[in-house]
Write an enzyme that holds these catalytic residues in place. Sequence first.
Site, PDB file in Angstrom:
ATOM      1  N   VAL A   1     -48.324  29.843 -16.662  1.00 17.93           N
ATOM      2  CA  VAL A   1     -47.096  30.226 -17.367  1.00 17.93           C
ATOM      3  C   VAL A   1     -46.636  29.090 -18.274  1.00 17.93           C
ATOM      4  O   VAL A   1     -46.700  27.923 -17.886  1.00 17.93           O
ATOM      5  CB  VAL A   1     -45.969  30.531 -16.338  1.00 17.93           C
ATOM      6  CG1 VAL A   1     -44.657  30.866 -17.027  1.00 17.93           C
ATOM      7  CG2 VAL A   1     -46.388  31.632 -15.379  1.00 17.93           C
ATOM      8  N   CYS A   2     -46.144  29.444 -19.466  1.00 21.57           N
ATOM      9  CA  CYS A   2     -45.471  28.478 -20.343  1.00 21.57           C
ATOM     10  C   CYS A   2     -44.396  29.216 -21.128  1.00 21.57           C
ATOM     11  O   CYS A   2     -43.996  30.324 -20.758  1.00 21.57           O
ATOM     12  CB  CYS A   2     -46.455  27.752 -21.258  1.00 21.57           C
ATOM     13  SG  CYS A   2     -47.099  28.764 -22.603  1.00 21.57           S
ATOM     14  N   ARG A   3     -43.938  28.653 -22.221  1.00 19.76           N
ATOM     15  CA  ARG A   3     -42.863  29.272 -22.997  1.00 19.76           C
ATOM     16  C   ARG A   3     -43.344  30.506 -23.741  1.00 19.76           C
ATOM     17  O   ARG A   3     -42.699  31.543 -23.725  1.00 19.76           O
ATOM     18  CB  ARG A   3     -42.266  28.255 -23.973  1.00 19.76           C
ATOM     19  CG  ARG A   3     -41.022  28.774 -24.712  1.00 19.76           C
ATOM     20  CD  ARG A   3     -40.462  27.737 -25.668  1.00 19.76           C
ATOM     21  NE  ARG A   3     -41.325  27.520 -26.805  1.00 19.76           N
ATOM     22  CZ  ARG A   3     -41.326  28.270 -27.912  1.00 19.76           C
ATOM     23  NH1 ARG A   3     -40.497  29.263 -28.038  1.00 19.76           N
ATOM     24  NH2 ARG A   3     -42.156  28.000 -28.897  1.00 19.76           N
TER      25      ARG A   3
ATOM     26  N   MET B   1     -42.510  32.719 -21.052  1.00 17.22           N
ATOM     27  CA  MET B   1     -41.135  32.917 -20.600  1.00 17.22           C
ATOM     28  C   MET B   1     -40.254  33.538 -21.687  1.00 17.22           C
ATOM     29  O   MET B   1     -39.215  34.109 -21.384  1.00 17.22           O
ATOM     30  CB  MET B   1     -40.543  31.591 -20.120  1.00 17.22           C
ATOM     31  CG  MET B   1     -41.186  31.042 -18.848  1.00 17.22           C
ATOM     32  SD  MET B   1     -41.095  32.171 -17.429  1.00 17.22           S
ATOM     33  CE  MET B   1     -39.350  32.084 -17.030  1.00 17.22           C
TER      34      MET B   1
END
Length: 98
Positions: free
Chosen positions: A62-64, A90
């Site tokens: 997961v990242c932005r 996200m």
Amino acid sequence: MKSMTTQEVQEYIKNNPEASLIDVRETEEVAAGKIPGAEHIPLGLLEFRLQDIDKSKEHIMVCRSGNRSGQATRFLEDRGYNVINMDGGMMNWEGDTE
């Protein structure tokens, strides 16, 4: 590289509460909220934290936006890990955060 949409990840973790998520964003980004239960390992530290990642499990990265988690996914895949990139990151996450 395997990937899932944010909606698919949300459904997956609802049905698999023991799912492993690794958030590779920077500390200040994670402070604004992360997926409950996700482990925070910034992308720049990933190579130094390989011993902390269970090679026998599947991990959702997961990242932005999905770019850094994609880099992390490729990095870990090249080292024999079973990983999935969360497309959209996200920015597209509509589930709970902590």
